[in-house]
Enzyme design. Structure first.
Site, PDB file in Angstrom:
ATOM      1  N   TYR A 315      -5.555   9.384  -3.865  1.00 25.76           N
ATOM      2  CA  TYR A 315      -6.751   8.521  -3.891  1.00 25.76           C
ATOM      3  C   TYR A 315      -7.929   9.158  -4.631  1.00 25.76           C
ATOM      4  O   TYR A 315      -9.041   8.634  -4.562  1.00 25.76           O
ATOM      5  CB  TYR A 315      -7.249   8.259  -2.458  1.00 25.76           C
ATOM      6  CG  TYR A 315      -6.291   7.686  -1.465  1.00 25.76           C
ATOM      7  CD1 TYR A 315      -5.758   6.398  -1.624  1.00 25.76           C
ATOM      8  CD2 TYR A 315      -5.945   8.402  -0.321  1.00 25.76           C
ATOM      9  CE1 TYR A 315      -4.910   5.867  -0.668  1.00 25.76           C
ATOM     10  CE2 TYR A 315      -5.093   7.865   0.638  1.00 25.76           C
ATOM     11  CZ  TYR A 315      -4.580   6.608   0.460  1.00 25.76           C
ATOM     12  OH  TYR A 315      -3.751   6.080   1.413  1.00 25.76           O
ATOM     13  N   CYS A 342       5.285  21.240  -8.120  1.00 31.54           N
ATOM     14  CA  CYS A 342       5.448  21.312  -9.571  1.00 31.54           C
ATOM     15  C   CYS A 342       5.037  20.017 -10.258  1.00 31.54           C
ATOM     16  O   CYS A 342       5.865  19.309 -10.832  1.00 31.54           O
ATOM     17  CB  CYS A 342       6.871  21.720  -9.915  1.00 31.54           C
ATOM     18  SG  CYS A 342       7.152  23.408  -9.376  1.00 31.54           S
ATOM     19  N   GLU A 343       3.767  19.675 -10.125  1.00 29.91           N
ATOM     20  CA  GLU A 343       3.161  18.552 -10.839  1.00 29.91           C
ATOM     21  C   GLU A 343       1.706  18.913 -11.084  1.00 29.91           C
ATOM     22  O   GLU A 343       1.058  19.486 -10.195  1.00 29.91           O
ATOM     23  CB  GLU A 343       3.215  17.259  -9.998  1.00 29.91           C
ATOM     24  CG  GLU A 343       4.616  16.734  -9.797  1.00 29.91           C
ATOM     25  CD  GLU A 343       4.650  15.285  -9.303  1.00 29.91           C
ATOM     26  OE1 GLU A 343       3.647  14.560  -9.434  1.00 29.91           O
ATOM     27  OE2 GLU A 343       5.714  14.903  -8.781  1.00 29.91           O
ATOM     28  N   TYR A 371      -5.138  10.680   8.084  1.00 24.42           N
ATOM     29  CA  TYR A 371      -4.261  10.488   6.922  1.00 24.42           C
ATOM     30  C   TYR A 371      -3.950  11.832   6.245  1.00 24.42           C
ATOM     31  O   TYR A 371      -3.843  11.915   5.035  1.00 24.42           O
ATOM     32  CB  TYR A 371      -4.883   9.468   5.947  1.00 24.42           C
ATOM     33  CG  TYR A 371      -5.294   8.196   6.656  1.00 24.42           C
ATOM     34  CD1 TYR A 371      -4.332   7.300   7.101  1.00 24.42           C
ATOM     35  CD2 TYR A 371      -6.634   7.932   6.948  1.00 24.42           C
ATOM     36  CE1 TYR A 371      -4.697   6.162   7.807  1.00 24.42           C
ATOM     37  CE2 TYR A 371      -7.006   6.793   7.649  1.00 24.42           C
ATOM     38  CZ  TYR A 371      -6.032   5.907   8.078  1.00 24.42           C
ATOM     39  OH  TYR A 371      -6.395   4.793   8.772  1.00 24.42           O
TER      40      TYR A 371
HETATM   41  C1  LIG Z   1      -5.561   1.285   8.890  1.00 27.89           C
HETATM   42  C2  LIG Z   1      -6.048   0.256   9.791  1.00 27.89           C
HETATM   43  C3  LIG Z   1      -7.159   0.513  10.595  1.00 27.89           C
HETATM   44  C4  LIG Z   1      -7.924   1.803  10.583  1.00 27.89           C
HETATM   45  O1  LIG Z   1      -8.605   2.100   9.423  1.00 27.89           O
HETATM   46  P1  LIG Z   1      -9.589   3.361   9.413  1.00 27.89           P
HETATM   47  O2  LIG Z   1     -10.196   3.345   8.060  1.00 27.89           O
HETATM   48  O3  LIG Z   1      -8.779   4.586   9.638  1.00 27.89           O
HETATM   49  O4  LIG Z   1     -10.592   3.163  10.496  1.00 27.89           O
HETATM   50  C5  LIG Z   1      -7.542  -0.475  11.484  1.00 27.89           C
HETATM   51  N1  LIG Z   1      -6.885  -1.655  11.566  1.00 27.89           N
HETATM   52  C6  LIG Z   1      -5.822  -1.932  10.797  1.00 27.89           C
HETATM   53  C7  LIG Z   1      -5.132  -3.226  10.957  1.00 27.89           C
HETATM   54  C8  LIG Z   1      -5.372  -0.996   9.877  1.00 27.89           C
HETATM   55  O5  LIG Z   1      -4.322  -1.279   9.115  1.00 27.89           O
END
Ligand SMILES: *Cc1c(COP(=O)(O)O)cnc(C)c1O
Length: 419
Positions: A315, A342-343, A371
């Site tokens: 991202y 290796c990238e 994440y």
């Molecule tokens: C990913 C997701 C969230 C959480 O998003 P955040 O940015 O981590 O707060 C909430 N609801 C749904 C349906 C999602 O897919």
């Protein structure tokens, strides 16, 4: 952004020297501070519940470690799950199915059947899913995810609520879909939307709540269904840069609850923070293994790559970086922090001024709790790393590092190839 204490040049995390955690558990390692985690949950829970009853549905795709889920279960959390795996993982951590709401997209019949067996709540994403669920059972309380026509996020890859998105019942189909669910015999309890992930302003939240409140009233007047809860999704951003300010949660709570109370008879609000709960509770510790002056660029080579933390590569995300054992030293030059994959795309940070990095130094990558581990992979045949929990000066392993042998455990070499 949250920074940490400095004890004679040593970064302190959860009451411990970060470099000592790295020495004891090895690197790379994700390290979570239990007190920060609990504090984040309590801050957002209190902000909203001050104004109206609000359920915090922790969006567990951000971090599904069982110890972290167990801590949040102690806090009384609800869960936003996006797969049967997340539902069962949350139940494994002790969270009862009534407190788990499943919001999937492109959900298979097999997954629907398995979900119904768990007893979790289902937030339906499409008219197709509704009809297919009705063939399995109608004896289950429902809500619908609506495409609100409001999008937000730190990257186009994570914006989910715009018109034409793959997520949710299209806005123009919403009232008919509620009417259909009622005809099928479902008890429809709520409405939901999620605009995207990582916004630091309040507008996407107030905008989506306005949209949902309008719909709540249309649904009531056209179908007679009186909804009990409104869930405006997650996406509350967290500052990743030192100079960035965090979102004023009390302001969001006040503005959102005011709209809901003014415009509807909704009794319960729900929201689904993932990143907000876990992001700054966790750092990734990685060791400097190689320092290279490549002419126009200088590199700090570390033992974590995009297999460990993919957000920068995937991202273009920014993560703050510090040297945990040179925490008060003056910065000397600019470096890229790069991993063993290796990238060329394998980097953790670009152009950071750092204090004279050397082999053996422990590099701390901030804001790695959301994440981070959940998106890590075995790419380049590298085992998944360990996770550690620290609490007021004590450290415990909460995930063992994977072994090389475990990389092979599900693979089969047909007999004829062994001859
Ligand atoms: C990913 C997701 C969230 C959480 O998003 P955040 O940015 O981590 O707060 C909430 N609801 C749904 C349906 C999602 O897919």
């Amino acid at each position: 952004m949250r920074d940490f204490e400095n004890d004679h040049g040593m970064m302190i995390f959860g009451g411990m020297k970060a470099a000592e955690i790295a020495d004891r558990f090895g690197t790379p390692v994700y390290v979570t501070d239990e007190q920060i985690l609990r504090g984040n949950y309590r801050r957002i829970h209190q902000a909203f519940n001050k104004y109206m009853p609000t359920e915090i549905h922790y969006a567990c795709k951000a971090n599904t470690n069982l110890a972290i889920l167990s801590i949040l279960n102690q806090e009384g959390t609800h869960i936003d799950a996006v797969s049967i795996g997340e539902v069962l993982t949350s139940m494994k951590a002790g969270i009862p199915p009534e407190r788990i709401m499943y919001t999937g997209v492109n959900v298979s019949d097999a997954e629907l059947k398995a979900l119904v067996e768990t007893g979790c709540r289902i937030n339906v994403d499409s008219e197709s899913e509704l009809e297919r669920l009705a063939k399995i059972t109608t004896d289950i309380p429902l809500s619908f995810r609506i495409t609100p026509g409001v999008a937000s996020g730190h990257s186009a890859k994570v914006m989910t609520g715009g018109k034409g998105a793959k997520f949710g019942v299209p806005f123009s189909r919403a009232v008919d879909t509620y009417a259909r669910a009622k005809d099928l015999g479902f008890e429809v309890k709520g409405i939901h939307a999620h605009t995207g992930s990582g916004g630091l302003s309040t507008e996407p939240f107030t905008d989506v709540v306005e949209v949902l409140c309008g719909l709540v009233n249309d649904i009531e007047s056209e179908t007679g269904i009186q909804l009990e809860f409104l869930d405006f999704g997650g996406g509350i951003g967290v500052p990743y840069k030192m100079q960035e300010e965090e979102i004023d949660m009390d302001e969001v709570a006040m503005e959102v609850t005011e709209i809901v109370k003014d415009e509807t008879k909704i009794k319960t609000l729900a929201l689904e923070p993932g990143r907000y709960i876990v992001c700054d509770s966790t750092i990734l510790l990685t060791r400097c293994v190689d320092v290279k002056d490549a002419g126009p660029k200088k590199y700090v080579g570390v033992d974590a790559g995009f297999n460990t933390l993919i957000r920068p590569a995937f991202y273009d995300s920014y993560h703050y970086v510090a040297i945990a054992n040179k925490f008060n030293k003056a910065c000397t030059a600019k470096y890229d922090v790069v991993g063993p994959i290796c990238e060329t795309g394998d980097y953790l940070a670009h152009d950071r001024v750092l204090p004279d990095p050397e082999e053996g130094d422990v590099i701390a990558i901030y804001n790695a709790g959301a994440y981070g581990f959940t998106m890590s992979s075995n790419y380049n045949s590298r085992p998944l790393c360990a996770e550690v929990l620290v609490n007021e000066g004590e450290a415990e392993l909460i995930r063992e590092p994977e072994t090389i042998e475990e990389l092979w455990r599900h693979q089969i070499i047909p007999e004829r190839l062994r001859r």
